[in-house]
Design an enzyme around this catalytic site. Structure first.
Site, PDB file in Angstrom:
ATOM      1  N   ASP A 189       0.819  -0.759  -0.480  1.00  0.00           N
ATOM      2  CA  ASP A 189       0.262   0.123   0.263  1.00  0.00           C
ATOM      3  C   ASP A 189       1.029   1.044  -0.315  1.00  0.00           C
ATOM      4  O   ASP A 189       1.758   0.872   0.423  1.00  0.00           O
ATOM      5  CB  ASP A 189      -0.955  -0.346   1.037  1.00  0.00           C
ATOM      6  CG  ASP A 189      -1.383   0.917   1.092  1.00  0.00           C
ATOM      7  OD1 ASP A 189      -2.293   1.256   0.147  1.00  0.00           O
ATOM      8  OD2 ASP A 189      -3.148   1.225   2.695  1.00  0.00           O
TER       9      ASP A 189
ATOM     10  N   ARG B 217      -0.873   9.295 -10.135  1.00  0.00           N
ATOM     11  CA  ARG B 217      -0.856   7.613  -9.094  1.00  0.00           C
ATOM     12  C   ARG B 217      -0.406   6.637  -9.619  1.00  0.00           C
ATOM     13  O   ARG B 217       0.241   6.028  -9.335  1.00  0.00           O
ATOM     14  CB  ARG B 217      -2.625   7.283  -8.941  1.00  0.00           C
ATOM     15  CG  ARG B 217      -3.131   8.666  -8.109  1.00  0.00           C
ATOM     16  CD  ARG B 217      -4.609   8.366  -7.770  1.00  0.00           C
ATOM     17  NE  ARG B 217      -4.471   7.491  -6.761  1.00  0.00           N
ATOM     18  CZ  ARG B 217      -4.848   6.737  -5.782  1.00  0.00           C
ATOM     19  NH1 ARG B 217      -4.350   7.529  -5.096  1.00  0.00           N
ATOM     20  NH2 ARG B 217      -4.156   5.037  -5.223  1.00  0.00           N
TER      21      ARG B 217
ATOM     22  N   HIS C  59       2.295   3.632  -8.894  1.00  0.00           N
ATOM     23  CA  HIS C  59       2.061   2.128  -9.318  1.00  0.00           C
ATOM     24  C   HIS C  59       3.258   1.577 -10.091  1.00  0.00           C
ATOM     25  O   HIS C  59       3.587   0.854  -9.991  1.00  0.00           O
ATOM     26  CB  HIS C  59       1.021   1.930 -10.020  1.00  0.00           C
ATOM     27  CG  HIS C  59      -0.561   2.462  -9.595  1.00  0.00           C
ATOM     28  ND1 HIS C  59      -0.276   1.737  -7.674  1.00  0.00           N
ATOM     29  CD2 HIS C  59      -1.441   2.750  -9.807  1.00  0.00           C
ATOM     30  CE1 HIS C  59      -1.563   2.266  -7.245  1.00  0.00           C
ATOM     31  NE2 HIS C  59      -2.146   3.281  -8.021  1.00  0.00           N
TER      32      HIS C  59
ATOM     33  N   LEU D 110      10.352 -20.657  -4.659  1.00  0.00           N
ATOM     34  CA  LEU D 110       9.450 -19.958  -4.673  1.00  0.00           C
ATOM     35  C   LEU D 110       7.948 -20.280  -5.349  1.00  0.00           C
ATOM     36  O   LEU D 110       8.515 -19.816  -6.352  1.00  0.00           O
ATOM     37  CB  LEU D 110      10.250 -18.319  -4.049  1.00  0.00           C
ATOM     38  CG  LEU D 110       9.073 -17.200  -4.290  1.00  0.00           C
ATOM     39  CD1 LEU D 110       8.849 -17.325  -2.167  1.00  0.00           C
ATOM     40  CD2 LEU D 110       9.820 -16.188  -4.201  1.00  0.00           C
TER      41      LEU D 110
HETATM   42  C1  IPE Z   1      -5.797  -2.791  -0.235  1.00  0.00           C
HETATM   43  O1  IPE Z   1      -5.359  -1.545  -0.273  1.00  0.00           O
HETATM   44  C2  IPE Z   1      -5.721  -3.341  -1.707  1.00  0.00           C
HETATM   45  C3  IPE Z   1      -4.384  -3.274  -1.998  1.00  0.00           C
HETATM   46  C4  IPE Z   1      -2.479  -3.165  -1.606  1.00  0.00           C
HETATM   47  C5  IPE Z   1      -3.980  -4.113  -3.347  1.00  0.00           C
HETATM   48  P1  IPE Z   1      -6.311  -0.262  -0.544  1.00  0.00           P
HETATM   49  O2  IPE Z   1      -5.293   0.875  -0.693  1.00  0.00           O
HETATM   50  O3  IPE Z   1      -7.097  -0.849  -1.185  1.00  0.00           O
HETATM   51  O4  IPE Z   1      -7.080  -0.277   1.050  1.00  0.00           O
HETATM   52  P2  IPE Z   1      -7.862   0.260   1.787  1.00  0.00           P
HETATM   53  O5  IPE Z   1      -8.816   1.470   0.683  1.00  0.00           O
HETATM   54  O6  IPE Z   1      -6.961   1.466   2.523  1.00  0.00           O
HETATM   55  O7  IPE Z   1      -8.769  -0.039   2.509  1.00  0.00           O
HETATM   56  C1  IPE Z   2      -1.536   0.207  -3.108  1.00  0.00           C
HETATM   57  O1  IPE Z   2      -1.294   1.307  -3.226  1.00  0.00           O
HETATM   58  C2  IPE Z   2      -1.518  -0.403  -4.931  1.00  0.00           C
HETATM   59  C3  IPE Z   2      -3.108  -0.679  -5.281  1.00  0.00           C
HETATM   60  C4  IPE Z   2      -4.114  -1.008  -4.139  1.00  0.00           C
HETATM   61  C5  IPE Z   2      -3.312  -0.679  -6.654  1.00  0.00           C
HETATM   62  P1  IPE Z   2      -2.677   2.750  -3.188  1.00  0.00           P
HETATM   63  O2  IPE Z   2      -2.993   2.810  -4.657  1.00  0.00           O
HETATM   64  O3  IPE Z   2      -3.626   2.242  -2.068  1.00  0.00           O
HETATM   65  O4  IPE Z   2      -2.266   4.334  -2.603  1.00  0.00           O
HETATM   66  P2  IPE Z   2      -2.795   4.578  -1.580  1.00  0.00           P
HETATM   67  O5  IPE Z   2      -3.641   4.266  -0.901  1.00  0.00           O
HETATM   68  O6  IPE Z   2      -3.044   6.178  -2.290  1.00  0.00           O
HETATM   69  O7  IPE Z   2      -1.734   5.376  -1.065  1.00  0.00           O
HETATM   70 MG    MG Z   3      -4.355   2.085  -0.400  1.00  0.00          MG
END
Ligand code: IPE
Ligand code: IPE
Ligand code: MG
Length: 239
Positions: free
Chosen positions: A19, A32, A36, A130
């Site tokens: 995350d 954004r 990623h 792995l």
């Molecule tokens: C959890 O992260 C899902 C992934 C890392 C793929 P999110 O960013 O979607 O989760 P919330 O919204 O903070 O709970």
């Molecule tokens: C996690 O990063 C990746 C996915 C959920 C695909 P986020 O996109 O949730 O990043 P934040 O939480 O907005 O920083």
């Molecule tokens: Mg997130």
């Protein structure tokens, strides 16, 4: 599958909620999707570190069922990124002895991504160093719901006695039926929640939350999480 009651210092299975890509991008004044993209090198580093430490299963939460609600542009960007990563990393996975697998609703993925994935899964299926498990269109509640449906079907068809349903039956109907439960759950970017990830399977996992954003998470941070794990005393309810 459950884990035996011993506490080896290296986790056999590490699961990661990757995350913070969006926040990383914001910090760097980037869109954004660049966050990623930046997370890709963290995946590479963590996979390598897992192999170096002797971890046997690494599950990465890459896309949740809830993530489909994000703007179309971001979803498409993520799917494109995923497809590119699978294609570009396939030969490396072969060299490193990585077996690629997925958990989640693979049928939800665009067909181009699914085909790329299925080819890579097939090509790496005999690798043993792995198991790299990507959670894609994954949601724990939907996983459990599908398991309940399939158990109910077996009961209805007469093959299964409801009185004989136990925890093993449930585990055997999850996407993870042949994967041991995670010993260590890591979440980056500081959020103290599990976001519908492996709810059944993390019953006794040790949890390590770090404020580091996923694109800044690398070998060093992975080693620190493992060192934290090694200091834990796992009790599994006993003394
Ligand atoms: C959890 O992260 C899902 C992934 C890392 C793929 P999110 O960013 O979607 O989760 P919330 O919204 O903070 O709970
Ligand atoms: C996690 O990063 C990746 C996915 C959920 C695909 P986020 O996109 O949730 O990043 P934040 O939480 O907005 O920083
Ligand atoms: Mg997130």
């Amino acid at each position: 599958m459950g884990n035996p009651g011993s506490s080896p210092s290296v986790p056999r299975h590490v699961a990661i909620i990757m995350d913070g890509n969006g926040r990383w991008a914001k910090q760097h004044h980037l869109p954004r999707l660049s966050g990623h993209e930046a997370g890709r090198k963290s995946v590479k580093q963590v996979v390598q570190a897992a192999i170096d430490h002797g971890v046997k299963y690494l599950t990465l939460y890459a896309f949740s069922v809830e993530n489909w609600q994000r703007p179309r542009e971001e979803v498409q960007g993520l799917m494109g990124l995923l497809r590119g990563v699978i294609r570009e990393e396939l030969s490396e996975m072969g060299k490193e002895g990585i077996r690629l697998r997925t958990i989640g609703r693979r049928q939800d993925l665009p067909s181009a991504v699914r085909e790329e994935l299925e080819a890579a899964i097939e090509k790496t299926k005999n690798n043993t160093r792995l198991d790299l498990i990507l959670a894609l269109s994954y949601g724990s509640r939907v996983e459990i719901t599908e398991a309940v449906q399939s158990i109910a079907r077996e009961v209805k068809d007469g093959g299964l006695d409801p009185e004989k349903i136990n925890e093993k039956t449930v585990s055997a109907h999850l996407y993870t039926h042949d994967i041991p439960d995670p010993d260590l759950l890591i979440r980056t970017s500081g959020e103290m929640r599990v976001s519908n990830f492996l709810l059944w399977q993390i019953s006794y996992a040790e949890i390590h939350v770090t404020p580091v954003l996923w694109p800044d998470f690398g070998k060093k941070e992975f080693s620190e999480a493992l060192a934290d794990f090694a200091r834990r005393e796992r009790r599994f309810g006993g003394l």
